[in-house]
Write an enzyme that holds these catalytic residues in place. Structure first.
Site, PDB file in Angstrom:
ATOM      1  N   ASP A   1       0.826  -1.185   0.068  1.00 19.86           N
ATOM      2  CA  ASP A   1       0.035  -0.020  -0.110  1.00 19.86           C
ATOM      3  C   ASP A   1       1.041   1.327  -0.013  1.00 19.86           C
ATOM      4  O   ASP A   1       2.056   1.479   0.710  1.00 19.86           O
ATOM      5  CB  ASP A   1      -0.796  -0.050   1.174  1.00 19.86           C
ATOM      6  CG  ASP A   1      -2.169   0.830   1.091  1.00 19.86           C
ATOM      7  OD1 ASP A   1      -2.491   1.543  -0.065  1.00 19.86           O
ATOM      8  OD2 ASP A   1      -2.822   1.178   2.108  1.00 19.86           O
TER       9      ASP A   1
ATOM     10  N   ASN B   1     -10.510  -2.884  -5.560  1.00 15.50           N
ATOM     11  CA  ASN B   1      -9.599  -1.887  -6.096  1.00 15.50           C
ATOM     12  C   ASN B   1     -10.111  -1.892  -7.633  1.00 15.50           C
ATOM     13  O   ASN B   1     -10.072  -0.758  -8.419  1.00 15.50           O
ATOM     14  CB  ASN B   1      -7.955  -2.546  -6.454  1.00 15.50           C
ATOM     15  CG  ASN B   1      -7.455  -2.143  -5.032  1.00 15.50           C
ATOM     16  OD1 ASN B   1      -6.392  -3.190  -5.001  1.00 15.50           O
ATOM     17  ND2 ASN B   1      -7.707  -1.625  -4.389  1.00 15.50           N
TER      18      ASN B   1
END
Ligand code: FPP
Length: 231
Positions: free
Chosen positions: A15, A63
């Site tokens: 991330d 996502n």
């Protein structure tokens, strides 16, 4: 890294690419590109240190609701990684496994992925699991439905076989970069006894030394699996 107890399997939640790029006044795609380079660098380092299995969270099911422009850029990265740079990938002698439902990807990428997984199927220097359109809850629900369709009850061993990680030992250590302290629908079943390590560094900035620090931290931990400490 001497005298250290290494995990057999580490997993990365990579991330922070977008924020890393933003801080440099660059587009998010710049961060993702740097993220892929860092992924390759850290995977190589992990195998060199003697870790056998690495799993990376490349794209979550959630996502996929990102803006089309960002998804197209990520798909282009997949194209380069699995296609144009395939030689580099197959050079590693590491078996590549893709976890998740790749049927949502453009067809050319699906084909590249199948080629890579076929070409590396016999490699045994290590295993790299790349999670794409992967979601742990979806994986668990799918496994339950498979068991139901077989009309049978499961136990822990047979249930594990219905997951996409069938045959792969659970991750010993999960590392998440980017400052968030959560699993975000990643390997929820498999992570039951994983050690978790969170770093505030953004993924492209998380280097080899950071990985070694995480491994040293893991090595010092006492894994009790719900049991009591030995004397
Ligand atoms: C989260 O960071 C990361 C992603 C959504 C994608 C990560 C993917 C890669 C690093 C590599 C892709 C893999 C292959 C195999 C080519 P973010 O962009 O959400 O960052 P932010 O939290 O700072 O916005």
């Amino acid at each position: 890294m001497r005298n250290i107890k290494l995990p057999a399997h580490i997993a990365f939640i990579m991330d922070g690419n977008g924020r890393w790029a933003k801080r440099r006044f660059r587009p998010r795609s710049f961060g993702h590109r740097a993220g892929v380079q860092n992924m390759t660098k850290l995977c190589m380092h992990a195998y060199r240190l003697g870790i056998r299995i690495v799993t990376v969270f490349a794209l979550s099911t959630e996502n996929l609701s990102r803006p089309k422009e960002e998804l197209d850029e990520l798909f282009d990265l997949f194209r380069i990684y699995f296609g144009k740079k395939r030689d580099k990938l197959t050079e590693m002698q590491v078996k590549i496994n893709v976890l998740g439902d790749i049927s949502v990807l453009p067809e050319d990428i699906q084909e590249e992925i199948l080629t890579v997984t076929r070409e590396t199927a016999g490699y045994s220097d290590g295993l790299l699991n790349i999670c794409i359109n992967y979601g742990a809850r979806q994986e668990i629900v799918r496994a339950v439905n498979t068991a139901v369709s077989y009309g049978r009850f499961v136990d822990e061993a047979s249930f594990k076989d219905l997951l996409s990680t069938s045959g792969i030992p659970d991750p010993d250590l999960i590392i998440r970069t980017g400052g968030e302290v959560r699993l975000s629908n990643f390997l929820l079943y498999q992570a039951a006894y994983s050690e978790l390590y969170f770093s505030k560094k953004m993924w492209p900035a998380f280097g080899r030394r950071d990985l070694e620090r995480a491994l040293a931290n893991y090595s010092a931990r006492d894994r009790k699996y719900g049991n009591i400490e030995d004397d």
